[in-house]
Design an enzyme around this catalytic site. Structure first.
Site, short mmCIF file in Angstrom:
data_model
loop_
_atom_site.label_atom_id
_atom_site.label_comp_id
_atom_site.label_asym_id
_atom_site.label_seq_id
_atom_site.Cartn_x
_atom_site.Cartn_y
_atom_site.Cartn_z
N ILE A 87 0.86 -1.19 0.00
CA ILE A 87 0.00 0.00 0.00
C ILE A 87 0.89 1.23 0.00
CG2 ILE A 87 -1.79 1.29 1.25
CD1 ILE A 87 -2.73 -1.39 2.43
N HIS A 93 9.28 4.22 -0.79
CA HIS A 93 9.48 2.80 -0.49
C HIS A 93 8.50 1.92 -1.27
CE1 HIS A 93 10.85 -0.61 1.83
NE2 HIS A 93 9.62 -0.88 2.20
N ARG A 132 -10.01 -5.78 -3.74
CA ARG A 132 -9.33 -6.66 -4.69
C ARG A 132 -9.09 -8.05 -4.10
NH1 ARG A 132 -8.95 -1.80 -5.95
NH2 ARG A 132 -8.46 -1.02 -8.03
#
Length: 164
Positions: A87, A93, A132
């Site tokens: 996420i 990152h 999802r």
């Protein structure tokens, strides 16, 4: 006139080429609720194909390719399903983890000729990830397993192992 042949590699629950296939599922459980849904979908697809799953857990998405490579070296697996979630946060990152895990999985699949379904979600929010991952919604875990099984069926057909 051009001759045309199309090989349909989509796995079917009764496809004899998949019966007994040994599927390695490597899951990152960084987000437990998301991981639970991804895994449920993947295991349902593997079971529907009459294949067998071995599930191993790693801390995060970057560890999935190395774990898969180590376990593939045993010769005990016919295909790999990678499950996890990245996420986006406030730093770069996300881009590193998402890109490098996908690249390493693709390299692993191509270099070793191993069917691999990439079910590592790369999303902006946890809500997107849950939508999802949920089996009742987008079922991306099931989709990743079906992708690995489909390529495995194709590989077995190409290798001449498919029953006639």
């Amino acid at each position: 006139m051009v001759a045309h042949t199309r090989a349909d590699s989509a796995p079917k629950p009764t496809d004899p080429a998949l019966a007994g296939a040994r599927i390695l599922v490597v899951e990152a459980r960084y987000y437990d609720a998301i991981a639970d849904e991804l895994l449920a979908g993947a295991l349902a697809a593997i079971e529907a194909a009459d294949a067998r799953a071995t599930v191993v857990t790693v801390p995060g998405a970057l560890e999935i390719p190395a774990a898969a490579a180590i376990l593939l070296d045993t010769g005990a697996y016919d295909a790999v399903v990678a499950l996890g979630c990245v996420i986006r946060g406030e730093t770069g990152h996300y881009d590193i983890v998402a890109g490098e895990s996908a690249r390493a999985l693709m390299d692993l699949s191509v270099q070793r000729r191993v069917p691999l379904g990439n079910g590592i979600l790369t999303v902006e929010t946890e809500a997107q990830a849950l939508a999802r991952a949920r089996v009742a919604e987008m079922n991306k875990g099931g989709g990743a397993a079906e992708a690995a099984l489909g390529v495995l069926a194709l590989k077995r057909m190409a290798d001449g192992a498919r029953p006639r």
